[in-house]
Design an enzyme around this catalytic site. Structure first.
Site, PDB file in Angstrom:
ATOM      1  N   TYR A 145       1.672   0.557   6.155  1.00 46.87           N
ATOM      2  CA  TYR A 145       1.304  -0.320   4.996  1.00 46.87           C
ATOM      3  C   TYR A 145       0.744  -1.732   5.519  1.00 46.87           C
ATOM      4  O   TYR A 145      -0.238  -2.407   4.925  1.00 46.87           O
ATOM      5  CB  TYR A 145       2.707  -0.427   4.224  1.00 46.87           C
ATOM      6  CG  TYR A 145       2.812  -1.386   3.087  1.00 46.87           C
ATOM      7  CD1 TYR A 145       2.585  -0.949   1.869  1.00 46.87           C
ATOM      8  CD2 TYR A 145       2.702  -2.924   3.032  1.00 46.87           C
ATOM      9  CE1 TYR A 145       2.486  -1.741   0.598  1.00 46.87           C
ATOM     10  CE2 TYR A 145       2.761  -3.538   1.852  1.00 46.87           C
ATOM     11  CZ  TYR A 145       2.557  -2.919   0.641  1.00 46.87           C
ATOM     12  OH  TYR A 145       2.510  -3.654  -0.511  1.00 46.87           O
ATOM     13  N   SER A 171      -1.165  -8.016  -0.017  1.00 46.62           N
ATOM     14  CA  SER A 171       0.333  -8.168   0.090  1.00 46.62           C
ATOM     15  C   SER A 171       0.481  -9.406   1.261  1.00 46.62           C
ATOM     16  O   SER A 171      -0.552  -9.442   1.958  1.00 46.62           O
ATOM     17  CB  SER A 171       0.767  -7.154   0.813  1.00 46.62           C
ATOM     18  OG  SER A 171       2.136  -7.270   1.215  1.00 46.62           O
TER      19      SER A 171
END
Ligand code: NAD
Length: 281
Positions: free
Chosen positions: A176, A163
């Site tokens: 995350y 990401s």
């Protein structure tokens, strides 16, 4: 569906390179492929002749419908393995299943992921454990199981869906961001270990892609920040994405198909940002 741009070639004119869109005879395992990015990458493989093992959560009849439809429309073998990405033994079994059911393993995509948005001091400890397990540790378990098979074949492609949050941080996403930074470190380490074995390991770092995961985040962010959904999209999510456009799954499939092709053989240990310029800032 993503298509490589094609140059018209006469019978005498040979293309400079063959578009890397022929995956006939190859087998891909894609974690978290019942939805979003994983499903799009599974369709990209199947529509180019590759066999696929789907994985992920969801309504069993819906998953079976997707599996059967993909198999029929693409004329390839599509299987489903229900491994829970929280469980290392199930993940190893999913990788072994690809080899036993479909005969080989050429492509591993570590894609399954979840999100939770909360300030660190209130972050639920069980959510932290789940995010680290699903977004980071599952990548280790699948890669660990896949490498011996790929080494024996003399070729393999591992693509980790990290990401932009593997490269930079945002508030309220501690687990995350930590997991995705971990994925990038893991990607580099694996790349070094397998560099002489015909195997590559790379990460794709998308910005915001409009998938069910993002839809859930919009609601979470709206609650955490006390603002409307529309404001979350324009002022929070796409605030950092200079193009002000969501990344599409086709755009990710383009990078993915390059990485798994022979043309991608020297791309190794790298993180490819597809984020509309987010991490250039
Ligand atoms: P999604 O929610 O549409 O898909 C996630 C997939 O993971 C689903 O198939 C789900 O069933 C599966 N999954 C979740 N928990 C699982 C578990 N315990 N066991 C097995 N499967 C499980 O999300 P998405 O947006 O397609 O995300 C896919 C990946 O891309 C994730 O790793 C995510 O972090 C990453 N990513 C997404 C975006 C985005 O904007 N959508 C941006 C950057 C990175």
């Amino acid at each position: 569906m993503f298509q490589w741009p094609r140059k018209d070639t006469s019978e005498t004119e040979r293309p400079v390179f063959r578009a890397p869109d022929d995956l006939k005879g190859q087998v891909a395992v894609i974690s978290g492929s019942t939805s979003g990015i994983g499903l799009a990458l599974a369709r990209a493989v199947a529509s180019r002749g590759g066999d696929v093992v789907l994985n992920g959560l969801g309504d069993p009849s819906e998953i079976e419908r997707t599996r059967a439809e993909m198999e029929a429309s693409c004329g390839v073998r599509v299987r489903y393995h229900a491994a829970n990405m929280l469980k290392g033994d199930e993940i190893a079994d999913m990788v072994a299943y690809a080899r036993h059911q479909l005969g080989r393993l050429d492509i591993l995509v570590n894609n399954a992921g979840i999100q939770h948005v909360e300030a660190v001091e209130k972050f639920p400890t069980d959510k932290w454990e789940q995010i680290i397990a699903i977004n980071l540790s599952s990548t280790f378990y699948a890669t660990r199981a896949a490498i011996p098979i790929m080494k024996a074949q003399g070729r393999g492609r591992i693509v980790n869906i990290a990401s932009a949050h593997g490269l930079v941080a945002s508030p309220f996403k501690s687990a995350y961001v930590a997991a995705k930074h971990g994925v990038i470190g893991f990607t580099k380490t694996v790349a070094l270990e397998v560099a002489r074995d015909g195997i590559t390991c790379n990460a794709i770092c998308p910005g915001f892609v409009d998938t069910p995961l993002v839809q859930a985040q919009i609601a979470d962010q709206a609650r955490t920040r006390g603002i409307s959904r529309e404001k979350v999209i324009t002022d929070v999510m796409l605030e950092a994405q200079p193009t002000k456009e969501f990344v599409t799954t086709d755009q990710l499939a383009g990078m993915f198909l390059y990485l798994v092709s022979d043309l991608g053989a020297s791309a190794n240990g790298a993180s490819f940002s597809i984020d509309g310029g987010w991490t250039a800032q």
